[in-house]
Design a protein around this motif. Structure first.
Motif, short mmCIF file in Angstrom:
data_model
loop_
_atom_site.label_atom_id
_atom_site.label_comp_id
_atom_site.label_asym_id
_atom_site.label_seq_id
_atom_site.Cartn_x
_atom_site.Cartn_y
_atom_site.Cartn_z
N THR A 99 0.83 -1.21 0.00
CA THR A 99 0.00 0.00 0.00
C THR A 99 0.86 1.26 0.00
N GLN A 100 1.87 1.26 0.85
CA GLN A 100 2.75 2.44 0.95
C GLN A 100 3.54 2.65 -0.34
N MET A 101 4.05 1.57 -0.92
CA MET A 101 4.83 1.68 -2.15
C MET A 101 3.93 2.13 -3.31
N PHE A 102 2.72 1.63 -3.35
CA PHE A 102 1.79 2.04 -4.40
C PHE A 102 1.49 3.53 -4.27
N GLY A 103 1.23 3.97 -3.05
CA GLY A 103 0.93 5.38 -2.82
C GLY A 103 2.10 6.28 -3.23
N LEU A 104 3.30 5.89 -2.88
CA LEU A 104 4.47 6.68 -3.24
C LEU A 104 4.66 6.70 -4.75
N SER A 105 4.45 5.58 -5.40
CA SER A 105 4.62 5.56 -6.86
C SER A 105 3.60 6.47 -7.54
N LYS A 106 2.38 6.55 -6.99
CA LYS A 106 1.37 7.45 -7.53
C LYS A 106 1.75 8.91 -7.30
N GLU A 107 2.30 9.21 -6.12
CA GLU A 107 2.77 10.57 -5.85
C GLU A 107 3.86 10.96 -6.85
N ILE A 108 4.77 10.04 -7.09
CA ILE A 108 5.87 10.30 -8.03
C ILE A 108 5.32 10.50 -9.44
N ASP A 109 4.40 9.64 -9.84
CA ASP A 109 3.78 9.81 -11.16
C ASP A 109 3.14 11.19 -11.30
N PHE A 110 2.45 11.62 -10.26
CA PHE A 110 1.79 12.91 -10.28
C PHE A 110 2.82 14.04 -10.43
N ALA A 111 3.88 13.97 -9.66
CA ALA A 111 4.92 15.00 -9.72
C ALA A 111 5.61 15.02 -11.09
N VAL A 112 5.80 13.84 -11.68
CA VAL A 112 6.39 13.76 -13.02
C VAL A 112 5.45 14.40 -14.03
N ARG A 113 4.17 14.09 -13.95
CA ARG A 113 3.18 14.65 -14.89
C ARG A 113 3.10 16.17 -14.79
N LEU A 114 3.31 16.70 -13.60
CA LEU A 114 3.32 18.16 -13.42
C LEU A 114 4.68 18.77 -13.76
N GLU A 115 5.61 17.90 -14.13
CA GLU A 115 6.98 18.30 -14.47
C GLU A 115 7.69 18.97 -13.30
N LEU A 116 7.38 18.47 -12.10
CA LEU A 116 8.06 18.94 -10.90
C LEU A 116 9.33 18.16 -10.64
N ILE A 117 9.35 16.91 -11.08
CA ILE A 117 10.57 16.11 -11.01
C ILE A 117 10.73 15.36 -12.32
N ARG A 118 11.95 14.97 -12.60
CA ARG A 118 12.20 14.18 -13.80
C ARG A 118 11.82 12.72 -13.53
N GLU A 119 11.35 12.05 -14.55
CA GLU A 119 10.96 10.66 -14.41
C GLU A 119 12.11 9.81 -13.88
N GLU A 120 13.32 10.09 -14.36
CA GLU A 120 14.50 9.33 -13.90
C GLU A 120 14.74 9.50 -12.41
N ASP A 121 14.51 10.72 -11.90
CA ASP A 121 14.70 10.98 -10.47
C ASP A 121 13.66 10.24 -9.64
N GLY A 122 12.43 10.22 -10.13
CA GLY A 122 11.38 9.48 -9.43
C GLY A 122 11.66 8.00 -9.40
N LYS A 123 12.09 7.48 -10.54
CA LYS A 123 12.43 6.06 -10.63
C LYS A 123 13.60 5.73 -9.70
N ALA A 124 14.60 6.61 -9.66
CA ALA A 124 15.76 6.41 -8.79
C ALA A 124 15.34 6.42 -7.32
N LEU A 125 14.41 7.29 -6.97
CA LEU A 125 13.92 7.35 -5.60
C LEU A 125 13.25 6.03 -5.20
N LEU A 126 12.39 5.52 -6.07
CA LEU A 126 11.73 4.23 -5.80
C LEU A 126 12.74 3.09 -5.76
N ASP A 127 13.68 3.08 -6.71
CA ASP A 127 14.69 2.02 -6.75
C ASP A 127 15.53 2.01 -5.48
N ASN A 128 15.92 3.20 -5.02
CA ASN A 128 16.72 3.32 -3.81
C ASN A 128 15.94 2.81 -2.60
#
Length: 96
Positions: free
Chosen positions: A49-78
């Protein structure tokens, strides 16, 4: 008067996402420290549940162009790597 440090919306977004990732890691550490076995359905449900929620937050930030997709992916991978280390450590503990 203390000068305000100019922080961009992008830096703020990343900092918030990083803080949320850190909260997930802390939550899982607490569960492990309280001897909740990683095979426990509650543990798995909380983690999923927590990982799903975070991935959705990251997707949202990427769509708003607040973060780069690579940075979001790196955050989840880490976070996943850190969680795997915790999981392995707890497995070692339960095998003893």
């Amino acid at each position: 008067m203390i000068p305000e440090v100019a922080v961009s919306k992008e830096e703020q977004a990343y900092a918030i996402l990083k803080a949320d990732a850190d909260k997930i890691l802390q939550l899982i550490k607490v569960q492990i420290d309280n001897l909740t076995m990683p095979q426990c359905p509650l543990y798995e449900e909380v983690l999923d549940t927590q990982m799903f929620g975070l991935s959705k937050e990251i997707d949202f930030a990427v769509r708003l162009e607040l973060i780069r997709e690579e940075d979001g992916k790196a955050l989840l991978d880490n976070l996943e790597k850190q969680l795997n280390v915790l999981h392995e450590a707890s497995q070692q503990h339960y095998r003893r």
